[in-house]
Design an enzyme around this catalytic site. Structure first.
Site, short mmCIF file in Angstrom:
data_model
loop_
_atom_site.label_atom_id
_atom_site.label_comp_id
_atom_site.label_asym_id
_atom_site.label_seq_id
_atom_site.Cartn_x
_atom_site.Cartn_y
_atom_site.Cartn_z
N CYS A 240 -3.89 0.69 -2.85
CA CYS A 240 -4.03 -0.62 -1.84
C CYS A 240 -2.78 -1.70 -2.37
O CYS A 240 -2.65 -1.58 -3.58
CB CYS A 240 -5.09 -1.40 -1.83
SG CYS A 240 -6.44 -0.30 -1.25
N GLU B 214 -3.11 -4.81 -2.93
CA GLU B 214 -3.54 -5.72 -3.73
C GLU B 214 -3.53 -4.94 -5.43
O GLU B 214 -3.13 -5.77 -6.29
CB GLU B 214 -4.94 -6.19 -3.68
CG GLU B 214 -5.28 -6.84 -2.28
CD GLU B 214 -5.39 -5.86 -0.98
OE1 GLU B 214 -4.70 -4.86 -0.84
OE2 GLU B 214 -6.38 -6.24 -0.22
N CYS C 242 -10.40 -4.82 0.15
CA CYS C 242 -11.32 -3.90 0.34
C CYS C 242 -12.18 -3.93 -1.03
O CYS C 242 -12.00 -4.87 -1.88
CB CYS C 242 -11.02 -2.52 0.35
SG CYS C 242 -10.03 -2.02 -1.02
N ASN D 125 0.95 -1.35 0.17
CA ASN D 125 0.08 0.00 0.01
C ASN D 125 0.81 1.17 0.02
O ASN D 125 1.84 1.14 0.59
CB ASN D 125 -0.91 0.05 1.24
CG ASN D 125 -0.27 -0.34 2.66
OD1 ASN D 125 0.64 -0.88 2.73
ND2 ASN D 125 -1.07 0.35 3.49
N VAL D 126 0.39 2.27 -0.89
CA VAL D 126 1.11 3.44 -0.64
C VAL D 126 0.04 4.75 -0.73
O VAL D 126 -0.95 4.76 -1.54
CB VAL D 126 1.68 3.68 -2.33
CG1 VAL D 126 2.45 4.95 -2.37
CG2 VAL D 126 2.66 2.48 -2.52
N GLU D 127 0.26 5.05 0.53
CA GLU D 127 -0.82 6.20 0.85
C GLU D 127 -0.44 7.52 0.46
O GLU D 127 0.82 7.71 0.10
CB GLU D 127 -1.02 6.30 2.49
CG GLU D 127 -1.64 5.04 3.08
CD GLU D 127 -1.67 5.11 4.63
OE1 GLU D 127 -2.52 4.29 5.11
OE2 GLU D 127 -1.22 5.91 5.30
N CYS E 160 -10.88 -3.26 -4.37
CA CYS E 160 -9.76 -4.15 -4.62
C CYS E 160 -10.50 -5.48 -5.17
O CYS E 160 -9.90 -6.33 -5.92
CB CYS E 160 -8.65 -4.70 -3.47
SG CYS E 160 -7.55 -3.28 -3.52
#
Length: 128
Positions: free
Chosen positions: A53, A55, A86, A42-44, A89
């Protein structure tokens, strides 16, 4: 590659998470129909809608490398057992499913692997 190895790669990928806002790292490992594996994390982003996300990161990695069908996705969150995908995803996983479907591999309460199918997690999906 067996599902334990996929989970191990997902665990390794979670170590590269960029999650300064949620502090919730996640790693994913996708098994393509070709037998090759692709990882993501994940890369926010401060603009939450721009967050990616794990995935989807792994699936995009597979697509960039020429894959179009996936057979399994291992997902690992060190802060939560049964770290399931989620809704968005789930839809992206379904978009690139193999003809046989996609297994979703999660870490269970005691560290054992739990295998679910995308059909189980996304019944009546929107697909072509």
């Amino acid at each position: 590659m067996d599902y334990n190895e996929l989970m191990e790669r997902a665990k390794q990928a979670s170590e590269n998470s960029y999650s300064p806002y949620s502090h919730f790292p996640v790693g994913a490992c996708v098994l393509a129909e070709s037998g090759k594996v692709y990882v993501g994390t994940n890369v926010e982003n401060a603009s939450y809608g721009a967050t990616i996300c794990a995935e989807r990161s792994a699936i995009v990695n597979a697509i960039v490398n020429g894959e179009r069908k996936i057979t399994a996705v291992a997902i690992y969150g060190p802060k939560m057992k049964r770290c399931a995908p989620c809704g968005p995803c789930r839809q992206v996983i379904d978009e690139f499913r193999s003809e046989k479907g996609v297994d979703i591999i999660l870490e269970g309460d005691n560290g054992e692997l739990e295998i679910h199918t995308i059909d189980e997690l996304l019944p009546l999906s929107f697909n072509l």
